[in-house]
Design a protein around this motif. Structure first.
Motif, short mmCIF file in Angstrom:
data_model
loop_
_atom_site.label_atom_id
_atom_site.label_comp_id
_atom_site.label_asym_id
_atom_site.label_seq_id
_atom_site.Cartn_x
_atom_site.Cartn_y
_atom_site.Cartn_z
N ILE A 164 0.83 -1.20 0.00
CA ILE A 164 0.00 0.00 0.00
C ILE A 164 0.87 1.26 0.00
CG2 ILE A 164 -1.63 1.36 1.39
CD1 ILE A 164 -2.86 -1.32 2.29
N GLY A 165 1.87 1.28 0.90
CA GLY A 165 2.75 2.44 0.98
C GLY A 165 3.52 2.67 -0.30
N ALA A 166 3.94 1.59 -0.96
CA ALA A 166 4.68 1.73 -2.21
C ALA A 166 3.80 2.32 -3.31
CB ALA A 166 5.23 0.37 -2.64
N ILE A 167 2.57 1.86 -3.42
CA ILE A 167 1.66 2.39 -4.43
C ILE A 167 1.37 3.86 -4.19
CG2 ILE A 167 -0.71 2.27 -5.33
CD1 ILE A 167 -0.61 -0.75 -4.87
N LEU A 168 1.24 4.23 -2.92
CA LEU A 168 0.93 5.62 -2.58
C LEU A 168 2.14 6.54 -2.66
CD1 LEU A 168 -1.40 5.04 0.52
CD2 LEU A 168 -2.08 5.71 -1.80
N GLY A 169 3.33 5.96 -2.75
CA GLY A 169 4.54 6.78 -2.77
C GLY A 169 4.82 7.43 -1.44
N ALA A 170 4.43 6.78 -0.35
CA ALA A 170 4.63 7.34 0.99
C ALA A 170 6.05 7.07 1.47
CB ALA A 170 3.63 6.74 1.96
N ARG A 171 6.65 8.05 2.13
CA ARG A 171 7.98 7.83 2.70
C ARG A 171 7.90 6.87 3.88
NH1 ARG A 171 10.98 12.69 4.73
NH2 ARG A 171 12.83 11.36 4.42
N MET A 172 6.78 6.88 4.60
CA MET A 172 6.62 5.98 5.73
C MET A 172 5.17 5.55 5.81
SD MET A 172 7.40 6.59 9.82
CE MET A 172 9.17 6.69 9.57
N VAL A 173 4.96 4.32 6.28
CA VAL A 173 3.61 3.84 6.50
C VAL A 173 3.47 3.39 7.95
CG1 VAL A 173 4.14 1.47 5.77
CG2 VAL A 173 1.79 2.30 5.63
N VAL A 174 2.32 3.73 8.54
CA VAL A 174 1.96 3.24 9.87
C VAL A 174 0.77 2.32 9.69
CG1 VAL A 174 1.07 3.84 12.15
CG2 VAL A 174 2.81 5.28 11.09
N MET A 175 0.95 1.07 10.09
CA MET A 175 -0.13 0.10 10.01
C MET A 175 -0.70 -0.14 11.40
SD MET A 175 -2.05 -2.35 8.58
CE MET A 175 -1.46 -3.18 7.09
N LEU A 193 5.50 0.50 12.02
CA LEU A 193 6.00 1.62 11.25
C LEU A 193 7.11 1.13 10.33
CD1 LEU A 193 5.45 2.64 14.42
CD2 LEU A 193 6.01 4.84 13.40
N THR A 194 7.02 1.49 9.04
CA THR A 194 8.01 1.06 8.06
C THR A 194 8.41 2.25 7.20
OG1 THR A 194 6.92 -1.09 7.96
CG2 THR A 194 8.58 -0.63 6.29
N PHE A 195 9.70 2.58 7.18
CA PHE A 195 10.21 3.64 6.30
C PHE A 195 10.45 3.08 4.91
CE2 PHE A 195 13.54 6.15 4.32
CZ PHE A 195 13.01 7.42 4.45
N ARG A 201 9.87 -6.03 2.39
CA ARG A 201 10.41 -5.55 3.66
C ARG A 201 10.25 -6.64 4.72
NH1 ARG A 201 14.02 -1.51 3.35
NH2 ARG A 201 13.16 0.47 2.59
N THR A 202 11.19 -6.73 5.64
CA THR A 202 11.13 -7.73 6.70
C THR A 202 10.72 -7.08 8.01
OG1 THR A 202 13.44 -7.45 7.42
CG2 THR A 202 13.02 -8.96 5.57
N ASP A 203 10.37 -7.91 9.00
CA ASP A 203 9.99 -7.38 10.31
C ASP A 203 11.13 -6.67 10.99
OD1 ASP A 203 7.43 -8.31 10.01
OD2 ASP A 203 7.75 -10.15 11.14
N ALA A 204 12.37 -7.00 10.63
CA ALA A 204 13.53 -6.32 11.20
C ALA A 204 13.62 -4.87 10.74
CB ALA A 204 14.81 -7.06 10.82
N GLU A 205 12.88 -4.53 9.69
CA GLU A 205 12.89 -3.17 9.16
C GLU A 205 11.69 -2.36 9.63
OE1 GLU A 205 14.88 -3.45 4.85
OE2 GLU A 205 13.32 -4.98 5.14
N ARG A 206 11.00 -2.86 10.64
CA ARG A 206 9.84 -2.16 11.19
C ARG A 206 10.05 -1.86 12.67
NH1 ARG A 206 6.65 -3.99 7.04
NH2 ARG A 206 6.71 -6.24 6.66
N ASN A 207 9.34 -0.84 13.14
CA ASN A 207 9.18 -0.62 14.58
C ASN A 207 7.75 -0.99 14.96
OD1 ASN A 207 11.41 1.59 13.85
ND2 ASN A 207 11.59 1.05 16.01
N CYS A 208 7.58 -1.46 16.16
CA CYS A 208 6.26 -1.90 16.61
C CYS A 208 5.93 -1.26 17.95
CB CYS A 208 6.21 -3.42 16.73
SG CYS A 208 4.64 -4.04 17.36
N VAL A 209 4.74 -0.71 18.04
CA VAL A 209 4.17 -0.25 19.32
C VAL A 209 2.98 -1.17 19.58
CG1 VAL A 209 3.11 1.66 20.58
CG2 VAL A 209 4.91 2.13 18.90
N SER A 210 3.09 -2.04 20.54
CA SER A 210 2.09 -3.09 20.71
C SER A 210 1.36 -2.98 22.05
CB SER A 210 2.75 -4.46 20.61
OG SER A 210 3.71 -4.63 21.64
N ASN A 211 0.42 -3.91 22.25
CA ASN A 211 -0.35 -4.00 23.50
C ASN A 211 -1.13 -2.72 23.82
OD1 ASN A 211 0.38 -6.69 24.31
ND2 ASN A 211 2.41 -5.89 24.78
N ILE A 212 -1.77 -2.17 22.80
CA ILE A 212 -2.62 -1.00 23.00
C ILE A 212 -4.02 -1.52 23.34
CG2 ILE A 212 -3.51 1.13 21.99
CD1 ILE A 212 -1.20 0.92 19.91
#
Length: 261
Positions: A164-175, A193-195, A201-212
């Motif tokens: 989705i982020g690639a199609i939109l041309g977004a510098r970063m995506v928050v899922m 979050l993925t830049f 992209r792999t999970d090592a290239e993301r940040n995660c904020v969990s348990n909300i």
């Protein structure tokens, strides 16, 4: 020989520190009736959360109330059963959705937000709008970051945000996505979050904020952390293992001017 000088704290004290199932007691060779019934109920709630329907019209209406234009898409998983059996299909947009998304793009943006059902639509319905509302406020402060696109995705896995982020041309995506239900939290929301998102992209290239959720990270805390990671990720042009969450220690650096294209 035991050291009687060392005070012994009863195991039941642990209940005040964790929602985990500790010190449940015993009835013969089994659990007490209440502990067994509580477990059965929580297990049923977790199963219900996995199979619950995604109320997309409700989500679109709530996002519209925040003055956000939303594009609705779905993955290649045709139904919930397909989604659960074939995780790979949840990571790919169906062709019609990809075309619709491409037509909605007018210019690249700094940030896209994707809200997906994941493994708990209940988590999305309970927390996503509140988090988005507070995130908008946090991103508007100081060095403001505008959300260029908002997408509601059905049958979504985390990696769907990359396409989705690639199609939109977004510098970063928050899922924002419903996490795998646990016995103590069937409605836990996660933010990934993925830049420079793109398929592969792999999970090592993301940040995660969990348990909300109600017993975990609050909406305000989550939005603060997400906003901090967005700003810092855009400034460093990286997310994942190279970007440590230091939101409690210092303010993010300035992002600088963004020039579309």
């Amino acid at each position: 020989m035991s050291d009687r000088s060392v005070p012994v704290r009863p195991t039941i004290d642990l209940r005040s520190f964790t929602p985990a199932r500790v010190a449940l007691g015993r009835s013969g060779a089994s659990l007490p009736t209440k502990a067994l019934l509580d477990f059965t109920l929580d297990h049923a709630r977790a199963r219900d959360a996995v199979h619950a329907a995604f109320d997309t019209p409700r989500l679109l209406a709530d996002l519209g109330a925040l003055d956000l234009a939303v594009t609705e898409v779905r993955s290649r998983a045709v139904d919930r059963s397909d989604y659960l059996r074939r995780p790979d299909l949840g990571r790919q947009l169906d062709p019609a959705s990809a075309q619709r998304l491409a037509r909605s793009v007018s210019a690249p943006s700094q940030l896209a937000v994707v809200i997906g059902d994941g493994l708990s639509a209940a988590a999305v319905h309970a927390h996503a709008i509140a988090v988005v509302k507070r995130l908008l406020q946090s991103l508007a402060e100081g060095d403001a970051v505008a959300i260029g696109h908002v997408v509601a995705a059905s049958g979504a896995r985390v990696a769907l945000g990359d396409e989705i982020g690639a199609i939109l041309g977004a510098r970063m995506v928050v899922m924002l996505i419903g996490e795998r239900p646990g016995l103590s939290a069937p409605d836990s929301l996660g933010a990934y979050l993925t830049f420079a998102p793109r398929p592969g992209r792999t999970d090592a290239e993301r940040n995660c904020v969990s348990n909300i959720h109600r017993g975990g990270l609050s909406h305000d805390e989550a939005a603060f952390k997400i906003a901090w990671l967005v700003r810092e990720g855009l400034a460093r042009e990286v997310t994942g293992v190279a970007l440590k969450d230091e939101s409690a220690d210092r303010a993010p650096r300035q992002i600088g001017t963004f020039s579309p294209g």
